[in-house]
Design an enzyme around this catalytic site. Structure first.
Site, PDB file in Angstrom:
ATOM      1  N   HIS A 138       0.813  -1.217   0.000  1.00  0.00           N
ATOM      2  CA  HIS A 138       0.000   0.000   0.000  1.00  0.00           C
ATOM      3  C   HIS A 138       0.851   1.273   0.000  1.00  0.00           C
ATOM      4  CE1 HIS A 138      -3.600  -2.262   0.423  1.00  0.00           C
ATOM      5  NE2 HIS A 138      -3.365  -2.664   1.664  1.00  0.00           N
ATOM      6  N   ASP A 262      -4.226 -13.059   3.324  1.00  0.00           N
ATOM      7  CA  ASP A 262      -5.518 -12.630   3.842  1.00  0.00           C
ATOM      8  C   ASP A 262      -6.633 -12.923   2.841  1.00  0.00           C
ATOM      9  OD1 ASP A 262      -4.506 -10.740   2.107  1.00  0.00           O
ATOM     10  OD2 ASP A 262      -4.623  -9.068   3.508  1.00  0.00           O
TER      11      ASP A 262
END
Length: 326
Positions: A138, A262
């Site tokens: 990110h 995830d």
């Protein structure tokens, strides 16, 4: 061939496992999902399963300011250091928690990703997995976001070009969250192809199909967003029907993977339904791409994965497939 030559040849095709205990030092607030326990649980599981014995270590290093500047502005690097020095709880550029050792752990994470590239491109290993934290995908040119300070996989890609002259790099991101930072860094760079499967709408709100690159890099970003509940059919289907054909014209000389677990079923921060065997199959697909176009050269870097039982199992399936492919 002499027996010693055979042993040396066997050594070069092993999978490198890069694990730097300095990545454990960064300690977000209690109950934060991105905790040092993630790496402790992963390492313990891999040891119990006997997978570490099948891998080779790589020489560790810390990313310098010049290394970080491959993907981040010097002004942003200074912001990180100043925010930590003033004991800020959060990075001033966004929603990233800090701790006294956040910068050190993040530099070691980026350094581990570069060390994995060095191990593979030098021929000491056929492929590599860097088990690092904090994650990085990110982090943009001038902003930390999510749990990310420095973009580990992006720095590894630029390092491969700077130190080894690699001119075509594929970055595959199967984290449940879109790797907006990686996309942003390479959005106008035609030497890097960025492919992502991710949940949408979901944090950080980017990664739509019409985001395909800019200028000379038009067509070298490929996003495959899927709704909550997506699993094997959608995600493996995108790899086979979208990624594999695209590599027929891009032909990468190195494959990098932002390996976020995830996207596994049961993760507290994602709603995808991949299972451990699916990660093994995803790994086999990217290994086939690496074998065909890049001489087998593949480096994966841990991103997300926040279930302390699920993430280690999914990562073990990934590492086992890497070792089998090596």
């Amino acid at each position: 061939m002499q027996s010693g030559d055979t042993e040396r040849k066997a050594e070069t095709v092993r999978t490198a496992f890069v694990f730097d205990r300095a990545c454990l030092l960064h300690q977000p607030p209690p109950d934060h999902p991105e905790s040092p326990e993630r790496l402790r649980a992963l390492h313990a599981h891999l040891e119990r399963e006997g997978l570490l014995a099948r891998t080779a270590p790589a020489e560790l290093r810390e990313a310098t300011d010049d290394d970080l500047h491959l993907c981040h502005t010097r002004a942003y690097i200074n912001v990180v250091q100043k925010d930590i020095a003033r004991r800020a709880a959060m990075l001033s550029t966004g929603d990233t928690h800090l701790s006294p050792h956040a910068d050190s752990s993040a530099r070691r994470a980026a350094g581990a990703a570069m060390a994995a590239v060095d191990a593979v491109l030098s021929g000491r290993a056929r492929n590599a997995f860097a088990a690092v934290r904090p994650p990085g995908h990110h982090a943009t040119l001038n902003r930390g976001m999510g749990f990310c300070l420095y973009n580990n996989v992006a720095i590894a890609a630029r390092h491969a070009r700077r130190a080894w002259g690699v001119d075509r790099i594929l970055i595959v991101d199967w984290d449940v969250h879109h790797g907006n930072g990686t996309q942003d860094i390479f959005y106008d760079d035609p030497s890097v192809f960025f492919f992502s499967t991710h949940q949408a709408p979901w944090y950080p709100g980017t990664g739509w199909p019409d985001e395909t690159g800019h200028g000379p890099a038009k067509g070298t970003t490929m996003n495959c967003p899927f709704p909550a509940g997506a699993g094997r059919r959608e995600i493996l289907g995108a790899f086979r029907r979208r990624l594999v054909p695209a590599m027929e014209w891009f032909r990468p000389a190195l494959v990098l993977v932002s390996a976020g677990f995830d996207s596994r079923e049961g993760d507290p921060l994602g709603l995808f339904r991949l299972r451990d065997g699916d990660f093994a199959e995803l790994t086999q697909i990217v290994l086939e791409i690496a074998d065909r176009w890049a001489g087998g050269r593949l480096v994966s870097v841990l991103e997300g994965g926040y279930s302390l039982t699920g993430m280690p199992r999914a990562a073990a399936a990934h590492l086992e497939a890497l070792a089998a492919g090596g």
